[in-house]
Structures are given as structure tokens and as C-alpha cells.
Motif scaffolding. Structure first.
Motif, PDB file in Angstrom:
ATOM      1  N   VAL A  95       0.875  -1.296   0.036  1.00  0.00           N
ATOM      2  CA  VAL A  95       0.042   0.170   0.018  1.00  0.00           C
ATOM      3  C   VAL A  95       0.993   1.176   0.027  1.00  0.00           C
ATOM      4  N   PRO A  96       0.992   1.929  -1.186  1.00  0.00           N
ATOM      5  CA  PRO A  96       1.773   3.192  -1.081  1.00  0.00           C
ATOM      6  C   PRO A  96       1.080   4.256  -0.348  1.00  0.00           C
ATOM      7  N   ARG A  97       1.880   5.070   0.126  1.00  0.00           N
ATOM      8  CA  ARG A  97       1.249   6.152   0.792  1.00  0.00           C
ATOM      9  C   ARG A  97       2.416   7.460   0.738  1.00  0.00           C
ATOM     10  N   THR A  98       1.857   8.709   0.914  1.00  0.00           N
ATOM     11  CA  THR A  98       2.707   9.905   1.143  1.00  0.00           C
ATOM     12  C   THR A  98       2.065  10.743   2.347  1.00  0.00           C
ATOM     13  N   GLY A  99       1.154  11.752   1.912  1.00  0.00           N
ATOM     14  CA  GLY A  99       0.747  12.555   2.609  1.00  0.00           C
ATOM     15  C   GLY A  99      -0.401  11.885   3.748  1.00  0.00           C
ATOM     16  N   GLN A 100      -0.969  10.875   3.655  1.00  0.00           N
ATOM     17  CA  GLN A 100      -2.064  10.455   4.328  1.00  0.00           C
ATOM     18  C   GLN A 100      -3.445  10.953   4.530  1.00  0.00           C
ATOM     19  N   THR A 101      -3.815  12.037   3.505  1.00  0.00           N
ATOM     20  CA  THR A 101      -4.842  12.489   3.332  1.00  0.00           C
ATOM     21  C   THR A 101      -5.958  11.893   2.784  1.00  0.00           C
ATOM     22  N   ALA A 102      -5.727  10.789   2.396  1.00  0.00           N
ATOM     23  CA  ALA A 102      -6.805  10.017   1.493  1.00  0.00           C
ATOM     24  C   ALA A 102      -8.164   9.781   2.200  1.00  0.00           C
ATOM     25  N   THR A 103      -9.121  10.118   1.443  1.00  0.00           N
ATOM     26  CA  THR A 103     -10.658   9.920   2.132  1.00  0.00           C
ATOM     27  C   THR A 103     -11.449   8.885   1.780  1.00  0.00           C
ATOM     28  N   PRO A 161      -4.962  22.337  -3.636  1.00  0.00           N
ATOM     29  CA  PRO A 161      -6.093  21.592  -2.920  1.00  0.00           C
ATOM     30  C   PRO A 161      -6.243  21.967  -1.573  1.00  0.00           C
ATOM     31  N   GLN A 162      -7.293  21.913  -0.966  1.00  0.00           N
ATOM     32  CA  GLN A 162      -7.555  22.304   0.482  1.00  0.00           C
ATOM     33  C   GLN A 162      -6.595  21.363   1.429  1.00  0.00           C
ATOM     34  N   SER A 163      -6.133  20.427   0.957  1.00  0.00           N
ATOM     35  CA  SER A 163      -5.191  19.601   1.804  1.00  0.00           C
ATOM     36  C   SER A 163      -3.641  19.874   1.490  1.00  0.00           C
ATOM     37  N   LYS A 164      -3.497  21.084   0.768  1.00  0.00           N
ATOM     38  CA  LYS A 164      -2.296  21.561   0.364  1.00  0.00           C
ATOM     39  C   LYS A 164      -1.232  21.245   1.666  1.00  0.00           C
ATOM     40  N   ALA A 167      -0.633  17.177   2.038  1.00  0.00           N
ATOM     41  CA  ALA A 167      -0.768  16.233   0.941  1.00  0.00           C
ATOM     42  C   ALA A 167       0.448  16.412   0.200  1.00  0.00           C
ATOM     43  N   GLU A 168       1.281  15.275  -0.309  1.00  0.00           N
ATOM     44  CA  GLU A 168       2.508  15.230  -1.026  1.00  0.00           C
ATOM     45  C   GLU A 168       2.244  14.767  -2.465  1.00  0.00           C
ATOM     46  N   MET A 169       3.443  14.898  -3.312  1.00  0.00           N
ATOM     47  CA  MET A 169       3.381  14.998  -4.550  1.00  0.00           C
ATOM     48  C   MET A 169       2.918  13.646  -4.939  1.00  0.00           C
ATOM     49  N   ALA A 174      -1.213  10.416  -7.702  1.00  0.00           N
ATOM     50  CA  ALA A 174      -1.920   9.009  -7.724  1.00  0.00           C
ATOM     51  C   ALA A 174      -3.342   8.999  -7.438  1.00  0.00           C
ATOM     52  N   THR A 175      -3.960  10.207  -6.940  1.00  0.00           N
ATOM     53  CA  THR A 175      -5.579  10.307  -6.740  1.00  0.00           C
ATOM     54  C   THR A 175      -5.985  11.226  -7.903  1.00  0.00           C
ATOM     55  N   ARG A 176      -5.339  11.651  -9.055  1.00  0.00           N
ATOM     56  CA  ARG A 176      -6.081  12.761  -9.910  1.00  0.00           C
ATOM     57  C   ARG A 176      -6.539  13.963  -9.319  1.00  0.00           C
ATOM     58  N   SER A 177      -5.737  14.622  -8.251  1.00  0.00           N
ATOM     59  CA  SER A 177      -6.102  15.444  -7.319  1.00  0.00           C
ATOM     60  C   SER A 177      -6.530  16.762  -8.131  1.00  0.00           C
ATOM     61  N   ILE A 178      -7.308  17.796  -7.530  1.00  0.00           N
ATOM     62  CA  ILE A 178      -7.371  18.875  -8.179  1.00  0.00           C
ATOM     63  C   ILE A 178      -7.471  20.078  -7.125  1.00  0.00           C
ATOM     64  N   GLY A 179      -6.976  21.204  -7.536  1.00  0.00           N
ATOM     65  CA  GLY A 179      -6.860  22.438  -6.667  1.00  0.00           C
ATOM     66  C   GLY A 179      -8.132  23.310  -6.681  1.00  0.00           C
ATOM     67  N   PHE A 232       4.321   2.411  -7.966  1.00  0.00           N
ATOM     68  CA  PHE A 232       4.588   3.565  -6.925  1.00  0.00           C
ATOM     69  C   PHE A 232       5.176   4.753  -7.482  1.00  0.00           C
ATOM     70  N   ILE A 233       4.734   5.941  -7.400  1.00  0.00           N
ATOM     71  CA  ILE A 233       5.136   7.228  -8.032  1.00  0.00           C
ATOM     72  C   ILE A 233       6.477   7.632  -7.134  1.00  0.00           C
ATOM     73  N   THR A 234       7.542   7.616  -7.870  1.00  0.00           N
ATOM     74  CA  THR A 234       8.669   8.274  -7.164  1.00  0.00           C
ATOM     75  C   THR A 234       9.171   9.763  -7.435  1.00  0.00           C
TER      76      THR A 234
HETATM   77  C1  LIG Z   1      -9.159  18.194   4.458  1.00  0.00           C
HETATM   78  C2  LIG Z   1      -9.122  17.631   3.177  1.00  0.00           C
HETATM   79  C3  LIG Z   1      -9.272  18.170   2.138  1.00  0.00           C
HETATM   80  C4  LIG Z   1      -9.124  17.752   0.789  1.00  0.00           C
HETATM   81  N1  LIG Z   1      -8.984  18.731  -0.278  1.00  0.00           N
HETATM   82  C5  LIG Z   1      -8.678  18.171  -1.475  1.00  0.00           C
HETATM   83  C6  LIG Z   1      -8.911  19.048  -2.675  1.00  0.00           C
HETATM   84  O1  LIG Z   1      -8.970  20.096  -2.638  1.00  0.00           O
HETATM   85  N2  LIG Z   1      -8.678  18.574  -3.794  1.00  0.00           N
HETATM   86  C7  LIG Z   1      -8.579  17.129  -3.872  1.00  0.00           C
HETATM   87  O2  LIG Z   1      -8.316  16.779  -5.302  1.00  0.00           O
HETATM   88  N3  LIG Z   1      -8.380  16.383  -2.790  1.00  0.00           N
HETATM   89  C8  LIG Z   1      -8.578  16.662  -1.757  1.00  0.00           C
HETATM   90  N4  LIG Z   1      -8.599  15.829  -0.604  1.00  0.00           N
HETATM   91  C9  LIG Z   1      -8.177  14.376  -0.834  1.00  0.00           C
HETATM   92  C10 LIG Z   1      -6.668  14.364  -0.673  1.00  0.00           C
HETATM   93  O3  LIG Z   1      -6.124  15.298   0.028  1.00  0.00           O
HETATM   94  C11 LIG Z   1      -5.923  14.014  -2.138  1.00  0.00           C
HETATM   95  O4  LIG Z   1      -6.537  12.963  -2.540  1.00  0.00           O
HETATM   96  C12 LIG Z   1      -4.488  14.028  -2.112  1.00  0.00           C
HETATM   97  O5  LIG Z   1      -4.301  14.050  -3.375  1.00  0.00           O
HETATM   98  C13 LIG Z   1      -3.913  12.952  -1.421  1.00  0.00           C
HETATM   99  O6  LIG Z   1      -2.441  13.147  -1.360  1.00  0.00           O
HETATM  100  P1  LIG Z   1      -1.555  12.302  -0.076  1.00  0.00           P
HETATM  101  O7  LIG Z   1      -0.235  12.869  -0.416  1.00  0.00           O
HETATM  102  O8  LIG Z   1      -2.368  12.632   1.047  1.00  0.00           O
HETATM  103  O9  LIG Z   1      -1.981  10.899  -0.496  1.00  0.00           O
HETATM  104  P2  LIG Z   1      -2.283   9.752   0.590  1.00  0.00           P
HETATM  105  O10 LIG Z   1      -3.446  10.126   1.266  1.00  0.00           O
HETATM  106  O11 LIG Z   1      -0.684   9.223   0.989  1.00  0.00           O
HETATM  107  O12 LIG Z   1      -2.517   8.453  -0.607  1.00  0.00           O
HETATM  108  C14 LIG Z   1      -3.678   8.837  -1.313  1.00  0.00           C
HETATM  109  C15 LIG Z   1      -3.677   7.499  -2.202  1.00  0.00           C
HETATM  110  O13 LIG Z   1      -2.819   7.723  -3.234  1.00  0.00           O
HETATM  111  C16 LIG Z   1      -1.832   6.442  -3.279  1.00  0.00           C
HETATM  112  N5  LIG Z   1      -0.338   7.083  -3.417  1.00  0.00           N
HETATM  113  C17 LIG Z   1       0.018   7.599  -2.179  1.00  0.00           C
HETATM  114  N6  LIG Z   1       1.446   8.036  -2.484  1.00  0.00           N
HETATM  115  C18 LIG Z   1       1.574   7.241  -3.729  1.00  0.00           C
HETATM  116  C19 LIG Z   1       3.010   7.067  -4.531  1.00  0.00           C
HETATM  117  N7  LIG Z   1       3.962   7.749  -4.081  1.00  0.00           N
HETATM  118  N8  LIG Z   1       2.801   6.314  -5.700  1.00  0.00           N
HETATM  119  C20 LIG Z   1       1.608   5.361  -5.862  1.00  0.00           C
HETATM  120  N9  LIG Z   1       0.527   5.849  -5.150  1.00  0.00           N
HETATM  121  C21 LIG Z   1       0.444   6.382  -4.115  1.00  0.00           C
HETATM  122  C22 LIG Z   1      -2.167   5.723  -2.057  1.00  0.00           C
HETATM  123  O14 LIG Z   1      -2.230   4.445  -2.099  1.00  0.00           O
HETATM  124  C23 LIG Z   1      -3.845   6.107  -1.868  1.00  0.00           C
HETATM  125  O15 LIG Z   1      -4.522   5.369  -2.702  1.00  0.00           O
HETATM  126  C24 LIG Z   1      -8.671  16.766   0.672  1.00  0.00           C
HETATM  127  C25 LIG Z   1      -8.409  15.705   2.019  1.00  0.00           C
HETATM  128  C26 LIG Z   1      -8.581  16.206   3.202  1.00  0.00           C
HETATM  129  C27 LIG Z   1      -8.390  15.226   4.341  1.00  0.00           C
END
Ligand SMILES: Cc1cc2nc3c(=O)[nH]c(=O)nc-3n(C[C@H](O)[C@H](O)[C@H](O)COP(=O)(O)OP(=O)(O)OC[C@H]3O[C@@H](n4cnc5c(N)ncnc54)[C@H](O)[C@@H]3O)c2cc1C
Length: 508
Positions: A95-103, A161-164, A167-169, A174-179, A232-234
Motif C-alpha cells: 500500500v503506497p502512501r505519502t501525505g495520508q490525507t486520502a478520504t 487543493p484544500q489539503s495542500k 498532501a505530498e506530490m 496518484a489520486t488525480r487531485s484537483i486544486g 509506486f510514483i517516485t
Molecule cells: C481536509 C482535506 C481536504 C482535501 N481537499 C482536497 C482537494 O481540494 N482536492 C483534492 O483533489 N483532494 C482533496 N483531498 C483529498 C486528498 O488530499 C487528495 O486525494 C491528495 O491528493 C492525497 O495526497 P496524499 O499525499 O495525502 O496521499 P495519500 O493519502 O498518502 O494517498 C492517497 C492515495 O494515493 C496512493 N499513493 C500515495 N502515494 C503514492 C505514490 N508515491 N505512488 C503511488 N500511489 C500513491 C495511496 O495508495 C492512496 O490510494 C482532501 C483531503 C482532506 C483530508
């Protein structure tokens, strides 16, 4: 294989089952990485078995799923490659992880003796190039740190993103996040130029940085949004823009109904304007953000930014748009102050934990997307179905929505719901969160929209993944079988582990 058997194979993925004992897995990892890179404290392992989908149970120290064997902290791409080689050979779930903000459960360890691979020690900003306008960072670089570094040089990624603050790169890609400024800068998929990732078996791939190419399908998109279920994205390379906050212009307008707010966004966007922020909040949702001045109405919010001429032209178009629409104006200073306090850092997470322990009360969200022509119908359908069908509707203390990311063809709807928990903490997810999530997801799919706009599928929207993609699910499941044939990458994420009883598998 009969066609229904092959459809079933497409739908499901067997989890890996390691022949090694938990002890042998930890020993092998300690030998590979050194003891300083292998965490086995029970408190840490429990916390690593879940993410924010289970924020209420975890704050009550309830961890019912498998606890991982260890958390690993690789320091290089070579370390990650060695871990993924071992994982594929010994069938250990990663289970890869970085910033641990996954929901959405993406970090949950649903397979016994998983290894959580935490990229946060790979935290170097490798280059900032103000001529070719790109920056390269390792997966564990916090977006806040990258942005602070860039802004000091007059640059920005435009990704916010609100989790700036947390959250880490790696996770952001990996989540296709949006800001929050996505209407101008795009989502992460518009910002990633190239990247490096490690696939099961330890194969390292680097997708080079070029402005555009027509050399086959865009292979960046195999990785962007793969949620740790393929690789795993490096390392990530993203676009840069000039940072010009001095040109920002803030706007707020109160309007009578949600549909007219949506219509204002549609008119501005389809006319070709790109405010960085472009939102409408229903009154219920507005109350939690703009309590002092929303007057029980819907609120439309814009930020115009960019080079002065463009920011001014966008501002002029916003003024003109509202000159012909009934509204009440909100002081722009109020909107600016609200916006500056919107992000969530560790302080807000800690305050939420304390509140959850004190009150049996919780807030969650589900975000979907839909074409302009159907967005108001979807909003109405969800609101009415929840109020009439959800058996615990009386426990809802807030149900509302906002649109916060708009496109030429449509927008997102971000449903927000708070409830008082009248059951044991262990039952909370089944009684409240899952049924509410299911109504929103199924209504979005029924209306022809997407069941997930930006949080990822994780482990809790997998029952609908085949319906989401229809006949194209074949493409997605083939990627999993091709790149992760042993099923060792984040089992249960994106791809359901077993056919769900009564799953919404109606797409052909
Ligand atoms: C308060 C709050 C606000 C938020 N606001 C937004 C927002 O505005 N926009 C938005 O898009 N999301 C938002 N999110 C959701 C979350 O922050 C995003 O999904 C963010 O991109 C996750 O990044 P992370 O570094 O915390 O990843 P993690 O939580 O560590 O992991 C998220 C997912 O990515 C995978 N992953 C992590 N690192 C890697 C890696 N190196 N290689 C491969 N897979 C990996 C994990 O297995 C997991 O499935 C929010 C969450 C919270 C708690």
C-alpha cells in the motif's frame, strides 16, 4: 472462458497471498532497508491500516481490518524497486502512501501482512526551471513546501487543493487531485509533464518531459490516478506559472436559487472566461462557510487572477454577467478572508479529532461531476432522495452541496453532509456513511455523470467502477492484469476484490 466468466474475471482481482510469515516479511525488509526504515510499533501500524474514510472509528481506537506487517520508509527509487521486486516474488500486498490525507479508503490494508510503503522520506525538490517552466520533485515533497519555495521565486504550480498543507506530490498525482484554482490551471492531470514510477517486479519507468507529443496514447495517464494500484510514483515534473497575487480580484454574489447560480457559472465559462475560482454554494452549505453574511441564500464566488490585463478582463466579464441578474453583492474583502483560511493543516485535523471524541457528530463529503444541462436535476434528485429514503434522515444536521470546479461542458457537485451518530462508533460507516455515499453515487451515474470527481475510487466506490466505465472497463482492468499480474499493488483499490452482492453492475 464463457463471456460471463470473462466478464467476471474483468470485474475482480484475487488478492495476493504470501507464503511468508509476517515475521519473515519484516526480517527480509529490515535486511533490505535497515531497521531505521522499518516501523513496527503497533500504534503506528494500526493507524496505517485505515485512512480518513474511517476517521470516526479510528479516533475511537477501533481497527477491525488487517493490520500491516510494517511501514517502510524507502529513501530512493532503488529502495522502492527492491521492495516491489520482493513484493511480486513473495506475493506481499503493497500500500503506497505519502501525505495520508486520502478520504476513500485508498490507504486501507485489506490484505493480511501488507507492507505500507511511505514515500515521505523521498522529499527532495530536484529542480526548478524558470525558463522551461517546470519543477521536478520526489514523491514525498509536500505541496506546501514546493509552493512556498516557488512563490519565493515568483512562480507557482497553480495547484492548491484544500489539503495542500499535508498532501505530498506522489499522492496528489496518484489520486488525480484537483486544486481550488483549477478552472484556470486545470487538475493535476493538466499539470504533470513527466514522471518516474516503479512497477511490480521492480521495473523503473521514466516518462520524459516534453511540451506535447503524438507518439501513441498519452502514457502519463496510466500512472496519474492509479491510486497505488498499478505502481509506486517516485518523481513528478509539473508545469509552472508566474505567481501574481497582486492582480487577484475577489467576488461574491447572493442569489435566490442554486440553479441560477449554476447558470451564472455556465454562462461565464462557456463564454471563454477562466476565473481561477468559480463556485456556487447551496444555502445549507453556505451557512457553514459564510454564516455572517449569506442571509439564507445561495452564494456565487469568483476569483479572477493572472496577468493584470487578463484578471481585469475576467473581472469585467463577472461584473457584466451579474449586471443582468438579480443578486445582492458581498464585500470582496469577506470573500478574500474566507478563502485565505480554507485550507486544512494538522491543526484542523487535530481539532476535528477532539470534536469527534467529544460529540457523536460527523461531517463527510461525496463529489461527482455532470454536464451543465443535468446538474440542477442531479442536485434536486440527491437532496430529495436522501431526505425521503435515507432511514436516518432525522439524524442529518446538514445536507447541502457546492460546485467548485467548472469546465466547458459541465461542473462538479460536492455534496456535504453532517450527522449525529445514534449507533455505536463501530456501526457508523454502515449506518450512515455508506448509504449516503451510495445515494449520491448512484444518482450521479443514473444522470449520466461520473461517480467521482477528484477524491479517487479508493476502496469504497469500487462496487460501481464497472458501471462508471461501462464497456471501457475492459481497458482499465487490462492495465491491472498487465502491470500487476500477481495483484500485489494496493489490493481492493479501484478494482473490487470480489463480486459485490447486489453490485450495481448493469453496464454492458
Ligand atoms: C481536509 C482535506 C481536504 C482535501 N481537499 C482536497 C482537494 O481540494 N482536492 C483534492 O483533489 N483532494 C482533496 N483531498 C483529498 C486528498 O488530499 C487528495 O486525494 C491528495 O491528493 C492525497 O495526497 P496524499 O499525499 O495525502 O496521499 P495519500 O493519502 O498518502 O494517498 C492517497 C492515495 O494515493 C496512493 N499513493 C500515495 N502515494 C503514492 C505514490 N508515491 N505512488 C503511488 N500511489 C500513491 C495511496 O495508495 C492512496 O490510494 C482532501 C483531503 C482532506 C483530508
Amino acid at each position: 472462458m464463457t463471456s460471463s466468466a470473462s466478464q467476471k474475471a474483468e470485474l475482480t482481482m484475487a488478492p495476493s497471498r504470501s507464503p511468508l510469515s509476517r515475521k519473515s516479511i519484516v526480517e527480509a525488509m529490515t535486511e533490505l532497508l535497515g531497521s531505521g526504515a522499518v516501523e513496527t510499533s503497533v500504534v503506528q501500524l494500526k493507524a496505517a491500516s485505515v485512512d480518513r474514510f474511517r476517521k470516526y472509528t479510528s479516533v475511537h481506537d477501533i481497527y477491525d481490518g488487517p493490520i500491516p506487517a510494517a511501514i517502510l520508509y524507502p529513501e530512493s527509487t532503488a529502495d522502492v524497486a527492491a521492495i516491489l521486486r520482493f513484493a511480486e516474488e513473495k506475493l506481499v500486498n503493497i500500500v503506497p502512501r505519502t501525505g495520508q490525507t486520502a478520504t476513500e479508503g485508498g490507504l486501507e490494508t485489506v490484505v493480511e501482512d501488507s507492507l505500507v510503503v511511505d514515500g515521505s522520506r523521498m522529499n527532495a525538490i530536484l529542480s526548478i526551471d524558470p525558463v522551461d517552466m517546470m519543477a521536478t520533485a520526489q514523491c514525498g515533497v509536500g505541496l506546501q513546501e514546493l509552493e512556498d519555495t516557488l512563490r519565493a521565486q515568483g512562480l507557482t504550480t497553480g495547484h492548491s487543493p484544500q489539503s495542500k498543507p499535508l498532501a505530498e506530490m506522489g499522492g496528489l498525482v496518484a489520486t488525480r487531485s484537483i486544486g481550488q484554482f483549477s478552472t484556470l490551471y486545470g487538475g493535476i492531470e493538466d499539470l504533470v509533464i513527466g514522471l518516474e514510477a516503479v512497477f511490480p517486479g521492480g521495473r523503473v519507468v521514466r516518462i520524459k518531459n516534453v511540451p506535447r507529443r503524438a507518439a501513441g496514447p498519452d502514457i502519463r495517464h496510466i500512472i496519474i490516478g492509479s491510486e497505488g494500484a498499478l505502481c509506486f510514483i517516485t518523481e513528478v515534473t509539473v508545469k509552472l506559472f508566474r505567481y501574481r497575487p497582486e492582480n487577484n480580484r475577489y467576488f461574491g454574489f447572493l442569489v435566490g436559487d442554486f440553479a441560477s447560480g449554476i447558470d451564472a457559472l455556465r454562462e461565464l465559462i462557456t463564454a471563454g472566461y477562466r476565473p481561477s475560482v468559480c463556485r456556487v454554494y447551496s444555502p445549507e452549505d453556505a451557512r457553514q462557510h459564510f454564516a455572517g453574511f449569506y442571509q439564507g441564500k445561495n452564494i456565487v464566488v469568483f476569483v479572477a487572477e493572472g496577468p493584470k490585463g487578463i484578471a481585469d478582463a475576467t473581472a469585467e466579464a463577472i461584473e457584466e454577467l451579474f449586471s443582468g441578474r438579480p443578486h445582492e453583492r458581498v464585500d470582496s474583502g469577506l470573500i478574500q478572508r474566507w478563502f485565505e483560511n480554507l485550507n486544512w493543516g494538522q491543526d484542523k485535523i487535530d481539532a476535528e479529532k477532539a470534536a469527534m471524541l467529544e460529540d457523536a457528530h460527523l461531517g463527510f463529503t461525496t463529489e461527482v461531476s455532470i454536464d451543465w444541462s443535468r446538474v440542477s436535476d442531479l442536485f434536486d434528485a440527491v437532496m430529495s432522495r436522501i431526505r425521503s429514503e435515507f432511514s436516518r434522515a432525522g439524524d442529518l444536521t446538514m445536507l447541502g452541496a457546492h460546485s467548485s470546479h467548472s469546465y466547458q461542458t459541465g461542473t462538479n457537485l460536492y455534496f456535504v453532509y453532517d450527522y449525529t451518530i445514534n449507533c455505536s462508533p463501530r456501526e457508523e460507516i454502515e449506518v450512515y456513511h455508506k448509504p449516503l455515499n451510495a445515494i449520491i453515487v448512484t444518482e450521479a451515474l443514473r444522470a449520466g455523470g461520473s461517480m467521482v470527481h477528484h477524491h479517487g475510487i479508493g476502496k469504497y466506490r469500487t462496487p460501481w467502477v464497472r458501471q462508471e466505465h461501462g464497456s471501457a472497463y475492459y481497458l482499465l482492468s487490462t492495465l491491472k492484469h498487465a502491470f500487476d499480474p500477481e495483484g500485489v499493488m494496493n489490493a481492493g483499490t479501484i478494482f473490487p476484490l470480489e463480486p459485490e452482492a447486489g453490485a450495481h453492475d448493469t453496464a454492458s
